[in-house]
Scaffold this active site. Structure first.
Site, PDB file in Angstrom:
ATOM      1  CE1 TYR A 162     -23.774  23.780  59.550  1.00 13.80           C
ATOM      2  CE2 TYR A 162     -25.311  22.122  58.776  1.00 13.80           C
ATOM      3  CZ  TYR A 162     -24.225  22.948  58.551  1.00 13.80           C
ATOM      4  OH  TYR A 162     -23.600  22.940  57.330  1.00 13.80           O
TER       5      TYR A 162
ATOM      6  CG  HIS B 141     -19.250  22.651  57.426  1.00 17.20           C
ATOM      7  ND1 HIS B 141     -19.922  23.683  58.042  1.00 17.20           N
ATOM      8  CD2 HIS B 141     -18.290  22.235  58.309  1.00 17.20           C
ATOM      9  CE1 HIS B 141     -19.392  23.871  59.254  1.00 17.20           C
ATOM     10  NE2 HIS B 141     -18.415  23.006  59.434  1.00 17.20           N
TER      11      HIS B 141
ATOM     12  CD  GLU C 171     -17.441  22.675  62.716  1.00 16.64           C
ATOM     13  OE1 GLU C 171     -18.241  23.615  62.841  1.00 16.64           O
ATOM     14  OE2 GLU C 171     -16.718  22.528  61.699  1.00 16.64           O
TER      15      GLU C 171
ATOM     16  CG  ASN D 200     -23.236  26.247  50.906  1.00 13.42           C
ATOM     17  OD1 ASN D 200     -23.250  25.116  51.358  1.00 13.42           O
ATOM     18  ND2 ASN D 200     -23.195  27.324  51.668  1.00 13.42           N
TER      19      ASN D 200
ATOM     20  CE  LYS E 222     -22.741  22.678  53.815  1.00 14.64           C
ATOM     21  NZ  LYS E 222     -23.460  23.989  53.882  1.00 14.64           N
TER      22      LYS E 222
HETATM   23  P1  IDP Z   1     -20.699  28.941  56.095  1.00 12.71           P
HETATM   24  O1  IDP Z   1     -21.107  27.547  55.698  1.00 12.71           O
HETATM   25  O2  IDP Z   1     -20.117  29.707  54.953  1.00 12.71           O
HETATM   26  O3  IDP Z   1     -19.816  28.962  57.324  1.00 12.71           O
HETATM   27  P2  IDP Z   1     -22.844  29.861  57.841  1.00 12.71           P
HETATM   28  O4  IDP Z   1     -23.274  31.274  57.973  1.00 12.71           O
HETATM   29  O5  IDP Z   1     -22.079  29.254  58.974  1.00 12.71           O
HETATM   30  O6  IDP Z   1     -22.037  29.730  56.460  1.00 12.71           O
HETATM   31  O7  IDP Z   1     -24.157  29.014  57.574  1.00 12.71           O
HETATM   32  C1  IDP Z   1     -24.124  27.591  57.654  1.00 12.71           C
HETATM   33  C2  IDP Z   1     -24.873  27.036  56.472  1.00 12.71           C
HETATM   34  O8  IDP Z   1     -26.243  27.415  56.575  1.00 12.71           O
HETATM   35  C3  IDP Z   1     -24.440  27.577  55.106  1.00 12.71           C
HETATM   36  O9  IDP Z   1     -23.347  26.888  54.557  1.00 12.71           O
HETATM   37  C4  IDP Z   1     -25.679  27.361  54.282  1.00 12.71           C
HETATM   38  O10 IDP Z   1     -25.763  26.001  53.851  1.00 12.71           O
HETATM   39  C5  IDP Z   1     -26.787  27.617  55.286  1.00 12.71           C
HETATM   40  N1  IDP Z   1     -27.289  29.000  55.181  1.00 12.71           N
HETATM   41  C6  IDP Z   1     -26.644  30.130  55.560  1.00 12.71           C
HETATM   42  N2  IDP Z   1     -27.404  31.224  55.337  1.00 12.71           N
HETATM   43  C7  IDP Z   1     -28.565  30.763  54.818  1.00 12.71           C
HETATM   44  C8  IDP Z   1     -29.767  31.410  54.386  1.00 12.71           C
HETATM   45  O11 IDP Z   1     -29.913  32.632  54.441  1.00 12.71           O
HETATM   46  N3  IDP Z   1     -30.752  30.579  53.899  1.00 12.71           N
HETATM   47  C9  IDP Z   1     -30.613  29.212  53.831  1.00 12.71           C
HETATM   48  N4  IDP Z   1     -29.500  28.579  54.227  1.00 12.71           N
HETATM   49  C10 IDP Z   1     -28.487  29.342  54.721  1.00 12.71           C
HETATM   50 MG    MG Z   2     -20.220  28.403  59.286  1.00  9.75          MG
END
Ligand code: IDP
Ligand code: MG
Length: 134
Positions: free
Chosen positions: A50, A116, A127, A113, A10
């Site tokens: 997304y 992805h 994807e 984070n 990212k």
């Molecule tokens: P993942 O990336 O671990 O699969 P997902 O639940 O699929 O997590 O969420 C996609 C992305 O959305 C996360 O990687 C993160 O960047 C963002 N995200 C998830 N939860 C939150 C939140 O509560 N606040 C802001 N961004 C979030």
């Molecule tokens: Mg996810």
């Protein structure tokens, strides 16, 4: 089973030039990188990518973020690649991520984070096709 999964480095990690360090972690854990390219996507493309999250309160912010700078998209290949990649990445929130995972090492916050990874066989196929149509 040998699988393929989509990984994205990212914007927060590309910006800090962590691409090669993150790629090394995949390789050291037995995943091959069969394709890799650096791209910058539009907010509209991020919204499409997304789409599963469109009802979430953070959707807008998430799409703005993924399209905010260059990303590195990769196809990772190997035994149980989908689950293995998720393990190597660590929990969504870097604060909860296990020691040694990419998100523990490099993640800044729940949104920034660093990586992805596809979460299922079905999503991995979708994807991969999204970024590598041929
Ligand atoms: P993942 O990336 O671990 O699969 P997902 O639940 O699929 O997590 O969420 C996609 C992305 O959305 C996360 O990687 C993160 O960047 C963002 N995200 C998830 N939860 C939150 C939140 O509560 N606040 C802001 N961004 C979030
Ligand atoms: Mg996810």
């Amino acid at each position: 089973m040998i699988e393929k999964t989509l990984s994205i480095i990212k914007p927060d990690a590309v910006e800090r030039e962590l691409g090669d360090s993150i790629k090394k972690i995949f390789l050291n854990n037995g995943l091959n990188i069969s394709k890799s390219k650096k791209v910058k996507i539009t907010k509209q493309e991020a919204s499409e990518f997304y789409k599963v999250h469109e009802t979430k309160p953070f959707y807008e912010e998430l799409c703005a973020y993924l399209s905010s700078g260059p990303i590195i998209v990769m196809i990772l290949e190997g035994e149980n690649a989908i689950l293995k990649n998720r393990e190597i990445m660590g929990a969504t929130n870097p604060k909860d991520a296990a020691e040694g995972t990419i998100r523990k090492l490099y993640g800044i916050s729940i949104d920034k984070n660093s990586v992805h990874g596809s979460d299922s066989l079905d999503n991995a196929t979708k994807e991969i096709n999204f970024f590598f149509k041929n």
